[in-house]
Enzyme design. Sequence first.
Site: not given
Length: 613
Positions: A65, A74
């Site tokens: 994740e 990210e």
Amino acid sequence: MMAVTAGADFCYAIEVFKPMADAAVKIVEENGFSDKIKVINKHSTEVTVGPDGDMPCRANILVTELFDTELIGEGALPSYEHAHRHLVQETCEAVPHRATVYAQLVESKRMWSWNKLFPVRVQTSLGEQVIIPPSDLEQCPGAPSVYDIQLNQVSPADFTVLSDVLPMFSVDFSKQVSSSAACHSRQFEPLASGRAQVVLSWWDIEMDPEGKIKCTMAPFWAHSDPQGLQWRDHWMQCVYFLPQEEPIVQGVALCLVAHHDDYCVWYSLQRTCPEENGRVQQMRPVCDCQAHLLWNRPRFGEINDQGRNDQYAQALRTVLMPDSVCLCISDGSLLSMLAHYLGAEQVFTIESSAASHELMKKIFKANHLEDKISIIEKRAELLTSADLEGKKVSLLLGEPFFTTSLLPWHNLYFWYVRTAVDQHLGPGAVVMPQAASLHAMVVEFRDLWRIRSPCGNCEGFDVHIMDDMIKSALDFRESKEAEPHPLWEYPCRSLSEPQRILTFDFRQLVPQQPLRAEGTMELRRLGRSHGAVLWMEYHLTPDSTVSTGLLEPAEDKGDCCWNPHCKQAVYFLSPTLDPKMLLGSPRAVSYAVEFHPHSGDVTMQFRLADTRN
């Protein structure tokens, strides 16, 4: 732990953040998985595979994740790319399996006001004057970063849909992933004629190869089950601004193009579609006008708020004299222009940063005011009589707004500046705003309380060790204080009446001694007291007040209307309290608030109190 429970032989858990890695080791042991899980405290790109490595062999399942609201912000793409090349087998399966990014083109004056400077209208004795933006502000493509918000809190009345929801691109995480720049285009026919300004975007993920288990970030109007909408604050929705607004015609085909590099996504509108995954022709948008570097999106909206500008103009009319010498102190503010147009004899404005100085110089020049308003590029504390051409200031102005302010009371910097320039104020000088006040109210949040709620037992696993780690971090004094949140995105109900806590008189100098206030706020509505909300109100004149928080009295049920341009401060009450005990009996919240003049800090403590005791 979920993977082992589902039957995995062994798991390698890679966690780069040491405090979380240490907590993970303890949680794994607490739940009896130490013989099945090895925690590796490294960045995944530093993990080694082999007989003497962190992993003896490549894995055949990749559970990851790495997503943010933009999906790739990210570093998901380079991390997956490296994992496929070095950490997992060629035939591996990834969980989640696939992600798809969606986009919808809209016209929205409200959202466009977060990106461009609109003309500002000023009613003067000589008729209407219009402050116009410089041409390079109008032509600037804007800030390169996405604006992530709770799109479900934007009213459908605030935008016009111009396209269907378009699937823009997908990433299959079970195959080799590329972090190279690419573009993906979708042809569409506009649903309505209008001005294409904004792209709304979100993503969903398919957890399994068959796509039977899905997780979507779609807003309510695009959601398959609006009633079952899951609230999230870690993943929201994206607002992207096109480089320029473009007129479009219903039914005339166009091409929406999603561009991305390894970390960012941006959009363009084109007449024809480029080749799929072709070479990216359009560079990532970068601000070249300074405005998007100085003003964030809410600040753009605040400056474009004509009602707010009218309120400041009306207050100025009551304090301005034909011979007024004005000094304006706020970062990148249009107040100095209002003062000039409304009749001030001379106007000075302090812009302490080079970026702010350049921006305001361009705005003044575009409006032929470069010889009418003097810009002083220095900190107000260093102001000299020569900077003011030997004149005394008769009107000191501020919104106040400073780019470094995070919490509502940080703009009390204006009070310190007012104190520093006191020697330059003439007899009877007027200060606007003349005062400020700190207000508070106890609220029940619909959802925001979840960010402070302990996890305890999650999916059958005891994770109280993480809760304890977070609680320990919050025990530091600086972490106990209020935190900023834009509450227009986070609905809440008021349980008490708003209460004025402290008053700051800008007509006087900053005091040497702290300002303190203690009291109680009686809870008039039943509910769960999740926290206290604090905000500032600025009293421009005795008859004119600007609120950075509550804009109107709460409705009968307690629903609140918050200033959408400002962040309010939230002081969360202890998450260890059982919410059920907050219902029923008459209760109050006691408070102790203190303003520390030497640091400019405001410290506070709120506690539940039973009025029967």
